[in-house]
Motif scaffolding. Structure first.
Motif, PDB file in Angstrom:
ATOM      1  N   GLU A 163       9.988  42.307  61.985  1.00  0.00           N
ATOM      2  CA  GLU A 163       8.889  41.646  61.269  1.00  0.00           C
ATOM      3  C   GLU A 163       9.488  40.651  60.269  1.00  0.00           C
ATOM      4  OE1 GLU A 163       6.143  40.281  60.861  1.00  0.00           O
ATOM      5  OE2 GLU A 163       4.755  41.933  60.451  1.00  0.00           O
ATOM      6  N   GLY A 164       8.928  39.460  60.264  1.00  0.00           N
ATOM      7  CA  GLY A 164       9.347  38.473  59.258  1.00  0.00           C
ATOM      8  C   GLY A 164      10.699  37.839  59.531  1.00  0.00           C
ATOM      9  N   TRP A 165      11.145  37.859  60.797  1.00  0.00           N
ATOM     10  CA  TRP A 165      12.419  37.201  61.123  1.00  0.00           C
ATOM     11  C   TRP A 165      12.167  35.716  61.389  1.00  0.00           C
ATOM     12  CZ3 TRP A 165      16.300  40.518  64.479  1.00  0.00           C
ATOM     13  CH2 TRP A 165      16.515  41.732  63.840  1.00  0.00           C
TER      14      TRP A 165
ATOM     15  N   SER B 260       5.037  32.733  54.569  1.00  0.00           N
ATOM     16  CA  SER B 260       4.496  33.350  53.354  1.00  0.00           C
ATOM     17  C   SER B 260       3.609  34.473  53.856  1.00  0.00           C
ATOM     18  CB  SER B 260       3.609  32.368  52.566  1.00  0.00           C
ATOM     19  OG  SER B 260       4.365  31.281  52.161  1.00  0.00           O
ATOM     20  N   ASP B 261       3.718  35.642  53.268  1.00  0.00           N
ATOM     21  CA  ASP B 261       2.968  36.770  53.804  1.00  0.00           C
ATOM     22  C   ASP B 261       1.462  36.486  53.838  1.00  0.00           C
ATOM     23  OD1 ASP B 261       5.185  38.357  54.293  1.00  0.00           O
ATOM     24  OD2 ASP B 261       5.176  39.175  52.253  1.00  0.00           O
ATOM     25  N   TRP B 262       0.904  36.847  54.962  1.00  0.00           N
ATOM     26  CA  TRP B 262      -0.546  36.859  55.157  1.00  0.00           C
ATOM     27  C   TRP B 262      -1.211  35.510  54.869  1.00  0.00           C
ATOM     28  CZ3 TRP B 262      -2.273  42.401  53.288  1.00  0.00           C
ATOM     29  CH2 TRP B 262      -1.502  43.339  53.972  1.00  0.00           C
TER      30      TRP B 262
ATOM     31  N   ASP C  51      19.919  40.555  55.476  1.00  0.00           N
ATOM     32  CA  ASP C  51      19.580  39.894  54.208  1.00  0.00           C
ATOM     33  C   ASP C  51      18.184  39.275  54.326  1.00  0.00           C
ATOM     34  OD1 ASP C  51      22.175  40.442  53.517  1.00  0.00           O
ATOM     35  OD2 ASP C  51      22.875  38.363  53.640  1.00  0.00           O
ATOM     36  N   THR C  52      17.603  38.957  53.191  1.00  0.00           N
ATOM     37  CA  THR C  52      16.344  38.190  53.207  1.00  0.00           C
ATOM     38  C   THR C  52      16.566  36.893  52.443  1.00  0.00           C
ATOM     39  OG1 THR C  52      15.140  40.270  53.229  1.00  0.00           O
ATOM     40  CG2 THR C  52      13.855  38.299  52.793  1.00  0.00           C
ATOM     41  N   LEU C  53      16.094  35.799  53.021  1.00  0.00           N
ATOM     42  CA  LEU C  53      16.195  34.481  52.382  1.00  0.00           C
ATOM     43  C   LEU C  53      14.848  34.159  51.743  1.00  0.00           C
ATOM     44  CD1 LEU C  53      17.807  32.620  55.428  1.00  0.00           C
ATOM     45  CD2 LEU C  53      18.987  33.797  53.571  1.00  0.00           C
TER      46      LEU C  53
ATOM     47  N   CYS D  21      12.327  34.822  54.814  1.00  0.00           N
ATOM     48  CA  CYS D  21      12.739  35.034  56.196  1.00  0.00           C
ATOM     49  C   CYS D  21      13.770  36.152  56.215  1.00  0.00           C
ATOM     50  CB  CYS D  21      13.365  33.720  56.692  1.00  0.00           C
ATOM     51  SG  CYS D  21      14.059  33.811  58.329  1.00  0.00           S
ATOM     52  N   ALA D  22      13.480  37.207  56.957  1.00  0.00           N
ATOM     53  CA  ALA D  22      14.467  38.292  57.082  1.00  0.00           C
ATOM     54  C   ALA D  22      15.478  37.884  58.150  1.00  0.00           C
ATOM     55  CB  ALA D  22      13.767  39.586  57.477  1.00  0.00           C
ATOM     56  N   THR D  23      16.710  38.354  58.015  1.00  0.00           N
ATOM     57  CA  THR D  23      17.755  37.961  58.973  1.00  0.00           C
ATOM     58  C   THR D  23      18.201  39.185  59.794  1.00  0.00           C
ATOM     59  OG1 THR D  23      19.508  38.324  57.355  1.00  0.00           O
ATOM     60  CG2 THR D  23      18.565  36.116  57.447  1.00  0.00           C
TER      61      THR D  23
ATOM     62  N   PHE E 255      20.438  51.563  60.606  1.00  0.00           N
ATOM     63  CA  PHE E 255      18.998  51.611  60.340  1.00  0.00           C
ATOM     64  C   PHE E 255      18.677  50.730  59.133  1.00  0.00           C
ATOM     65  CE2 PHE E 255      19.231  55.918  62.425  1.00  0.00           C
ATOM     66  CZ  PHE E 255      18.459  55.556  63.525  1.00  0.00           C
ATOM     67  N   ARG E 256      17.474  50.210  59.141  1.00  0.00           N
ATOM     68  CA  ARG E 256      16.961  49.474  57.981  1.00  0.00           C
ATOM     69  C   ARG E 256      15.528  49.953  57.785  1.00  0.00           C
ATOM     70  NH1 ARG E 256      14.528  44.233  56.712  1.00  0.00           N
ATOM     71  NH2 ARG E 256      15.623  43.152  55.026  1.00  0.00           N
ATOM     72  N   VAL E 257      15.225  50.439  56.594  1.00  0.00           N
ATOM     73  CA  VAL E 257      13.865  50.928  56.312  1.00  0.00           C
ATOM     74  C   VAL E 257      13.399  50.282  55.010  1.00  0.00           C
ATOM     75  CG1 VAL E 257      12.395  52.944  55.927  1.00  0.00           C
ATOM     76  CG2 VAL E 257      14.425  53.157  57.387  1.00  0.00           C
TER      77      VAL E 257
HETATM   78  C1  SIN Z   1       8.802  40.412  55.244  1.00  0.00           C
HETATM   79  O1  SIN Z   1       8.244  40.942  54.286  1.00  0.00           O
HETATM   80  O2  SIN Z   1       8.316  39.470  55.840  1.00  0.00           O
HETATM   81  C2  SIN Z   1      10.140  40.938  55.744  1.00  0.00           C
HETATM   82  C3  SIN Z   1      11.177  40.935  54.695  1.00  0.00           C
HETATM   83  C4  SIN Z   1      12.339  41.786  55.049  1.00  0.00           C
HETATM   84  O3  SIN Z   1      12.247  42.700  55.893  1.00  0.00           O
HETATM   85  O4  SIN Z   1      13.390  41.577  54.480  1.00  0.00           O
END
Ligand code: SIN
Length: 280
Positions: free
Chosen positions: A97-99, A103-105, A128-130, A255-257, A265-267
């Motif tokens: 999600e979010g790769w 902008s959310d929603w 990482d998240t940008l 943007c998530a990478t 795992f990533r939670v």
């Molecule tokens: C998101 O909120 O769009 C994803 C962000 C993330 O997983 O780092």
């Protein structure tokens, strides 16, 4: 409160704060003001229960629930889970999600105000998240280009986004489609609290710019998306467990990478703060 700037145009880190303790109104006011000024707040080293995450997020406003209800897998429907983990063969969260930059929603008539993302488990590398400042991106445009954008509106389509991002998944249900009709927003919006203008674009979510021929719309969108995520506007966050980031979706994109999802795992748990007005 001890604070430090994280990047020239975005982000403020608040130090020495433990959100599992009651947060005085005065401290919350400072966080809220910091969000308006820096668009993103980082608070590290937190050890929060799901309830504490939800209760802290509620200080910013009402919380919304995600349309993909299959990923609301905690006892708190306000928490959307992003993860590659499964329990008994069932995903606990939405993986990948979010790769993409968004902008959310933004696909709602009244998009959310902000997001509160808490890192519960993170890979030692990748993931990482940008985050990009869309105010800085807008302000850097030359005046003629700003004039060209004046009055332009774009169609944000969740159905279109879902089809592109999650080709491998079961399609949206009728109820999910009914909750996410296409909506129209200006390409440039004004922040309702700070009065700053920002770009309001996104990679996969916008189907087209209204009134432009298909090729012209695609070219302009590509140009704006590329400009909006130029290096000078972007902060890269390398997550540690216990990091909490609050960002303002009215003036940022993120943007998530990728990461090695076979090895690690990533939670992540995200609460999403209701918006109060339509972008204009
Ligand atoms: C998101 O909120 O769009 C994803 C962000 C993330 O997983 O780092």
């Amino acid at each position: 409160m001890r604070v430090q700037k994280m990047h020239p145009v975005i982000g403020l880190e608040i130090l020495d704060l433990d959100l599992s303790n009651p947060l005085p109104d005065e401290s919350f006011k400072q966080i809220r003001a910091g969000l308006n000024e820096y668009s993103l707040i980082l608070i590290r080293n937190q050890n929060l229960t799901e309830e504490q995450h939800v209760n802290f997020s509620k200080r910013f406003g009402n919380l919304m629930t995600h349309v993909l209800t299959q990923y609301l897998t905690t006892p708190y429907p306000e928490l959307y889970v992003l993860s590659n983990k499964s329990i008994n063969g069932k995903p606990i969260g939405n993986h990948k999600e979010g790769w993409n930059w968004h902008s959310d929603w933004s696909y709602y008539e009244v998009p959310c105000l902000g997001s509160v993302l808490y890192a519960r488990e993170v890979p030692p590398e990748g993931g990482d998240t940008l985050f990009s400042s869309m105010c800085a991106a807008y302000e850097a445009l030359d005046d003629n280009f700003k004039k060209r954008l004046l009055g332009l509106e774009a169609v944000h389509s969740y159905v279109g986004y879902f089809g592109k991002a999650f080709k491998d998944r079961a399609p949206l249900s009728d109820a999910q489609r009914a909750r996410t009709p296409d909506v129209t927003h200006p390409i440039v919006r004004t922040h309702p609290e700070t009065g700053r203008k920002s770009l309001y674009v996104g990679e996969d979510i916008i189907s087209h710019i209204i009134g432009l021929e298909k090729g012209e719309s695609a070219d302009l969108l590509a140009q704006l998306n590329a400009h909006a995520v130029s290096e000078e506007f972007v902060y890269r966050h390398n997550w540690r467990e216990g990091d909490l980031i609050i960002w303002d979706n009215r003036c940022t994109m993120h943007c998530a990478t990728p990461y090695d999802d076979q090895k690690y795992f990533r939670v992540m748990h995200r609460a999403t703060i209701e918006g109060v007005d339509r972008p204009r």
